[in-house]
Write an enzyme that holds these catalytic residues in place. Structure first.
Site, short mmCIF file in Angstrom:
data_model
loop_
_atom_site.label_atom_id
_atom_site.label_comp_id
_atom_site.label_asym_id
_atom_site.label_seq_id
_atom_site.Cartn_x
_atom_site.Cartn_y
_atom_site.Cartn_z
N HIS A 134 99.38 34.28 85.84
CA HIS A 134 99.25 35.71 85.52
C HIS A 134 98.88 36.51 86.77
CE1 HIS A 134 96.67 39.16 84.18
NE2 HIS A 134 97.74 39.39 83.45
N GLU A 146 101.93 36.96 88.87
CA GLU A 146 102.81 37.98 88.30
C GLU A 146 102.43 39.37 88.82
OE1 GLU A 146 102.41 40.89 84.86
OE2 GLU A 146 102.16 38.86 84.07
N HIS A 147 101.12 39.67 88.85
CA HIS A 147 100.66 40.96 89.35
C HIS A 147 101.00 41.12 90.83
CE1 HIS A 147 97.80 42.77 86.25
NE2 HIS A 147 98.39 41.77 85.63
N GLU A 159 91.14 43.53 83.12
CA GLU A 159 92.10 43.13 82.09
C GLU A 159 91.55 41.97 81.26
OE1 GLU A 159 96.77 41.65 81.75
OE2 GLU A 159 96.00 42.47 83.64
#
Length: 437
Positions: free
Chosen positions: A67, A70-71, A142
């Protein structure tokens, strides 16, 4: 002789498929008359891929790396990819799942320019200590957002109960502590191992053609052969016993949530037949057309969102039921009773046919929308299949297949329970608002 219905469905669902010399799988569904195009660039790399061998070296990652990566893919030496997409007029996004990471955009104009942004940012990663430190704070916020989601906490809690060591126990985003361990070297290792073209799929649907997509691939060197890295995923042995039979937490919610999880034997890669069969069984047991769902709804025992889902990734397969209820133990018993009844009597043939037709409808309906069509192609391609193959497979499933499968799944001895109880703060907040009024 007229074509039969099955042949028409398969022909309608057919897409253009090509494997490039680099190893990249490209799928295109031209949709004449549509103004937009949806493109997905996906890799078989998700949150569960934390331990692997790259060449002769073992790599072990903290939770949340896929994740985090991905950012970071949206940032390079030239700036932010979102700003580049804004200049082309494309609407871009990305997401990370347990077993995949997907980068996507929808465009109505300047498609070539948007393809160049997408292929360029994924093909040329750029990480530094400084940019990683900046992102750690953003993703930390997040993570806290996910911690406040009862639906997500239910899934995570059930996985913690069902599995002893499988990485599906960990949240996709990781924890504040785990992402603090991420280094540029880890991210580059992940790119080398899992962002190789042979591990990826490029799917496009809408106002485009295979020729246009291949031209973009050629501009980024994807038509050339590339040496493949030797990568081996490492998974610890996982017993079929439960890590915990029950778990309860408290959150600021107004109504209790609950989940039931059943641990099943892992499915082989590409076995979408069993997965589809399990979904049809769930539809027969607790879907909107089932007698159990009607009873639970009519008696106010659950919210309309109650239902079951199949969660399967490499080394893991489980069936989860989640919903809201003031009487979760009553719902649990009714569900178990219904499972045993259907196990003994067999699935209702009429409901099975209706559920099967509903699945047909979903597959065909997705072909009419550029986003859904591209997503559907990418999802199946990651498992080595096409939409047309899915339709053929679905056509061959019978109620007798469901009866046979149900003898081996949804066993109560492999069931875990997760409860989320109100901590009182949500109710207090409502009372304070009423007093102020």
């Amino acid at each position: 002789m007229a074509e039969n219905t099955q042949s028409v469905l398969e022909r309608t669902a057919a897409d253009q498929w090509k494997v490039l010399p680099s190893g990249l799988t490209v799928l295109v569904r031209p949709m004449p008359g549509y103004s937009g195009t949806h493109v997905i660039y996906a890799t078989r790399f998700g949150s569960i891929d934390r331990d692997f061998r790259l060449g002769e070296r073992e790599v072990h990652l903290p939770a949340g790396v896929a994740h985090f990566l991905e950012h970071k893919m949206f940032e390079d030496e030239d700036g932010d990819a979102f700003a580049k997409f804004a200049k082309t007029g494309a609407n871009a996004n990305a997401f990370t799942a347990f077993d995949r990471t997907c980068y996507l955009f929808t465009a109505t104009e300047q498609l070539d320019e948007s393809l160049d942004v997408l292929l360029g940012m994924v093909g040329h990663p750029y990480f530094t200590e400084q940019t990683i430190a900046k992102e750690q704070g953003i993703i930390g916020q997040e993570i806290k957002m996910y911690d406040d989601s009862p639906d997500w906490r239910l899934i995570t809690g059930l996985c913690e109960c069902l599995y002893h060591s499988h990485p599906i126990r960990s949240d996709i985003a990781g924890t504040v502590e785990s992402i603090a361990e991420i280094t540029p070297e880890m991210l580059y290792d992940c790119c080398k191992a899992f962002y190789a073209p042979g591990n990826m799929v490029l799917a496009a649907a809408g106002n485009t053609s295979m020729e246009q997509i291949l031209a973009a691939c050629a501009r980024h060197g994807l038509m050339d052969e590339r040496p493949a890295e030797k990568v081996e995923r490492l998974l610890r042995p996982e017993p079929m016993t439960l890590a915990a039979a029950e778990k309860t937490i408290a959150m600021p919610i107004a109504k209790s949530c609950f989940g039931l999880g059943f641990k099943e034997e892992p499915l082989p890669f590409g076995d979408l037949r069993s997965e589809m069969l399990y979904e049809l069984i769930l539809c027969c047991i607790c879907g909107g057309m089932s007698p159990l769902y009607r009873r639970l709804y009519d008696e106010g025992l659950t919210n309309p969102g109650f239902g079951g889902e199949v969660l399967r990734v490499d080394g893991c397969c489980c069936i989860l039921f989640t919903g809201e209820s003031d009487r979760p133990d009553t719902v649990r018993q009714l569900l178990l009773d219904e499972i045993e009844r259907v196990r003994k009597e067999g699935v209702d043939r009429e409901i099975f046919t209706l559920c099967k037709n509903e699945k047909y409808g979903q597959l065909i309906e997705n072909l009419e929308n550029v986003e859904d069509s591209a997503s559907q192609m990418a999802d199946f391609a990651l498992a080595g299949q096409t939409v047309a193959q899915q339709i053929t497979m679905l056509a061959g499933l019978t109620a007798e297949d469901a009866d046979a499968a149900l003898q081996h799944i949804l066993r109560p001895e492999r069931m875990a329970v997760m409860y989320i109880e109100p901590d009182g703060t949500a109710v207090e907040d409502e009372e304070e608002e009423e007093t102020e009024e």
